[in-house]
Design a protein around this motif. Structure first.
Motif, PDB file in Angstrom:
ATOM      1  N   VAL A  15       0.839  -1.190   0.000  1.00  0.00           N
ATOM      2  CA  VAL A  15       0.000   0.000   0.000  1.00  0.00           C
ATOM      3  C   VAL A  15       0.879   1.248   0.000  1.00  0.00           C
ATOM      4  N   HIS A  16       0.519   2.213  -0.842  1.00  0.00           N
ATOM      5  CA  HIS A  16       1.283   3.444  -0.991  1.00  0.00           C
ATOM      6  C   HIS A  16       0.345   4.645  -0.935  1.00  0.00           C
ATOM      7  N   SER A  17       0.922   5.824  -0.712  1.00  0.00           N
ATOM      8  CA  SER A  17       0.186   7.081  -0.872  1.00  0.00           C
ATOM      9  C   SER A  17       0.822   7.796  -2.059  1.00  0.00           C
ATOM     10  N   ILE A  18      -0.009   8.493  -2.845  1.00  0.00           N
ATOM     11  CA  ILE A  18       0.520   9.196  -4.007  1.00  0.00           C
ATOM     12  C   ILE A  18      -0.073  10.599  -4.098  1.00  0.00           C
ATOM     13  N   LYS A  19       0.752  11.518  -4.590  1.00  0.00           N
ATOM     14  CA  LYS A  19       0.309  12.872  -4.913  1.00  0.00           C
ATOM     15  C   LYS A  19       0.621  13.054  -6.384  1.00  0.00           C
ATOM     16  N   TYR A  20      -0.297  13.670  -7.111  1.00  0.00           N
ATOM     17  CA  TYR A  20      -0.139  13.781  -8.556  1.00  0.00           C
ATOM     18  C   TYR A  20      -0.766  15.066  -9.084  1.00  0.00           C
ATOM     19  N   ARG A  21      -0.323  15.469 -10.240  1.00  0.00           N
ATOM     20  CA  ARG A  21      -0.884  16.637 -10.907  1.00  0.00           C
ATOM     21  C   ARG A  21      -1.952  16.159 -11.872  1.00  0.00           C
ATOM     22  N   LYS A  22      -3.152  16.738 -11.747  1.00  0.00           N
ATOM     23  CA  LYS A  22      -4.238  16.388 -12.648  1.00  0.00           C
ATOM     24  C   LYS A  22      -4.057  17.135 -13.970  1.00  0.00           C
ATOM     25  N   VAL A  23      -4.748  16.700 -14.996  1.00  0.00           N
ATOM     26  CA  VAL A  23      -4.646  17.318 -16.315  1.00  0.00           C
ATOM     27  C   VAL A  23      -5.023  18.801 -16.262  1.00  0.00           C
ATOM     28  N   ASP A  24      -5.959  19.167 -15.368  1.00  0.00           N
ATOM     29  CA  ASP A  24      -6.375  20.569 -15.264  1.00  0.00           C
ATOM     30  C   ASP A  24      -5.415  21.413 -14.426  1.00  0.00           C
ATOM     31  N   GLY A  25      -4.330  20.813 -13.929  1.00  0.00           N
ATOM     32  CA  GLY A  25      -3.313  21.538 -13.179  1.00  0.00           C
ATOM     33  C   GLY A  25      -3.472  21.471 -11.673  1.00  0.00           C
ATOM     34  N   THR A  26      -4.603  20.991 -11.178  1.00  0.00           N
ATOM     35  CA  THR A  26      -4.801  20.868  -9.739  1.00  0.00           C
ATOM     36  C   THR A  26      -4.040  19.654  -9.213  1.00  0.00           C
ATOM     37  N   ILE A  27      -3.879  19.606  -7.906  1.00  0.00           N
ATOM     38  CA  ILE A  27      -3.134  18.517  -7.272  1.00  0.00           C
ATOM     39  C   ILE A  27      -4.121  17.506  -6.696  1.00  0.00           C
ATOM     40  N   GLY A  28      -3.859  16.227  -6.953  1.00  0.00           N
ATOM     41  CA  GLY A  28      -4.655  15.142  -6.399  1.00  0.00           C
ATOM     42  C   GLY A  28      -3.835  14.349  -5.398  1.00  0.00           C
ATOM     43  N   ARG A  31      -4.570   8.433  -0.428  1.00  0.00           N
ATOM     44  CA  ARG A  31      -3.861   7.935   0.753  1.00  0.00           C
ATOM     45  C   ARG A  31      -3.514   6.465   0.702  1.00  0.00           C
ATOM     46  N   HIS A  32      -4.379   5.639   0.118  1.00  0.00           N
ATOM     47  CA  HIS A  32      -4.173   4.190   0.148  1.00  0.00           C
ATOM     48  C   HIS A  32      -4.403   3.598  -1.239  1.00  0.00           C
ATOM     49  N   VAL A  33      -3.317   3.373  -1.954  1.00  0.00           N
ATOM     50  CA  VAL A  33      -3.422   2.753  -3.277  1.00  0.00           C
ATOM     51  C   VAL A  33      -2.478   1.564  -3.359  1.00  0.00           C
ATOM     52  N   THR A  34      -2.833   0.631  -4.204  1.00  0.00           N
ATOM     53  CA  THR A  34      -1.954  -0.485  -4.515  1.00  0.00           C
ATOM     54  C   THR A  34      -1.760  -0.518  -6.022  1.00  0.00           C
ATOM     55  N   LYS A  35      -0.658  -1.088  -6.437  1.00  0.00           N
ATOM     56  CA  LYS A  35      -0.413  -1.264  -7.865  1.00  0.00           C
ATOM     57  C   LYS A  35      -1.392  -2.317  -8.375  1.00  0.00           C
ATOM     58  N   SER A  36      -1.901  -2.121  -9.573  1.00  0.00           N
ATOM     59  CA  SER A  36      -2.897  -3.033 -10.113  1.00  0.00           C
ATOM     60  C   SER A  36      -2.512  -3.446 -11.525  1.00  0.00           C
ATOM     61  N   PHE A  37      -2.988  -4.597 -11.936  1.00  0.00           N
ATOM     62  CA  PHE A  37      -2.766  -5.071 -13.308  1.00  0.00           C
ATOM     63  C   PHE A  37      -4.082  -5.378 -13.992  1.00  0.00           C
ATOM     64  N   GLN A  38      -5.196  -5.047 -13.338  1.00  0.00           N
ATOM     65  CA  GLN A  38      -6.508  -5.325 -13.904  1.00  0.00           C
ATOM     66  C   GLN A  38      -6.778  -4.380 -15.066  1.00  0.00           C
ATOM     67  N   HIS A  39      -7.363  -4.903 -16.130  1.00  0.00           N
ATOM     68  CA  HIS A  39      -7.718  -4.075 -17.279  1.00  0.00           C
ATOM     69  C   HIS A  39      -8.866  -3.149 -16.914  1.00  0.00           C
ATOM     70  N   MET A  40      -8.786  -1.927 -17.392  1.00  0.00           N
ATOM     71  CA  MET A  40      -9.862  -0.977 -17.181  1.00  0.00           C
ATOM     72  C   MET A  40     -10.875  -1.133 -18.302  1.00  0.00           C
ATOM     73  N   PRO A  41     -12.109  -0.690 -18.096  1.00  0.00           N
ATOM     74  CA  PRO A  41     -13.104  -0.777 -19.168  1.00  0.00           C
ATOM     75  C   PRO A  41     -12.677   0.035 -20.386  1.00  0.00           C
ATOM     76  N   GLY A  42     -13.057  -0.421 -21.545  1.00  0.00           N
ATOM     77  CA  GLY A  42     -12.738   0.310 -22.773  1.00  0.00           C
ATOM     78  C   GLY A  42     -12.122  -0.600 -23.811  1.00  0.00           C
ATOM     79  N   ALA A  43     -11.873  -0.041 -24.991  1.00  0.00           N
ATOM     80  CA  ALA A  43     -11.355  -0.834 -26.102  1.00  0.00           C
ATOM     81  C   ALA A  43      -9.895  -1.211 -25.911  1.00  0.00           C
ATOM     82  N   GLY A  44      -9.080  -0.287 -25.379  1.00  0.00           N
ATOM     83  CA  GLY A  44      -7.648  -0.543 -25.248  1.00  0.00           C
ATOM     84  C   GLY A  44      -7.327  -1.338 -24.011  1.00  0.00           C
TER      85      GLY A  44
END
Length: 100
Positions: A15-28, A31-44
């Motif tokens: 489990v990790h915490s991450i801070k990131y810049r959103k496409v609109d420039g705001t900060i996200g 607190r609790h994320v894990t690395k995942s390998f599950q495919h997301m919905p969609g064509a790709g």
């Protein structure tokens, strides 16, 4: 980036915490994320090799809705992982206040 592992030595999700810049420039922040390998919905399909994909796929453990738990972040948009600042300048900055 090596500290972001899919599991720990006991085989449980790391489990990790991450801070990131959103496409609109705001900060996200998540607190609790894990690395995942599950495919997301969609064509790709998500390619797990970050060298060709240039993004991480995470699972937000604080999100109750399973449909919204998995999300992608471009590596270049990550600011911090577990409180450690990510330097995307390849060391060019090194704390130099005159760096532009």
């Amino acid at each position: 980036m090596a500290s972001i592992r899919s599991d720990d030595s006991a085989g449980k999700p790391s489990v990790h915490s991450i801070k990131y810049r959103k496409v609109d420039g705001t900060i996200g922040y998540k607190r609790h994320v894990t690395k995942s390998f599950q495919h997301m919905p969609g064509a790709g399909k998500f390619r797990g090799n970050i060298n060709t994909n240039h993004e991480f796929l995470f699972r937000n453990l604080d999100e109750q809705d399973p449909e919204k738990q998995h999300f992608r972040i471009k590596i270049d948009l990550l600011i911090e992982v577990d409180g450690m600042i990510i330097d995307h300048t390849n060391g060019e900055y090194n704390g130099n206040p005159n760096f532009q």
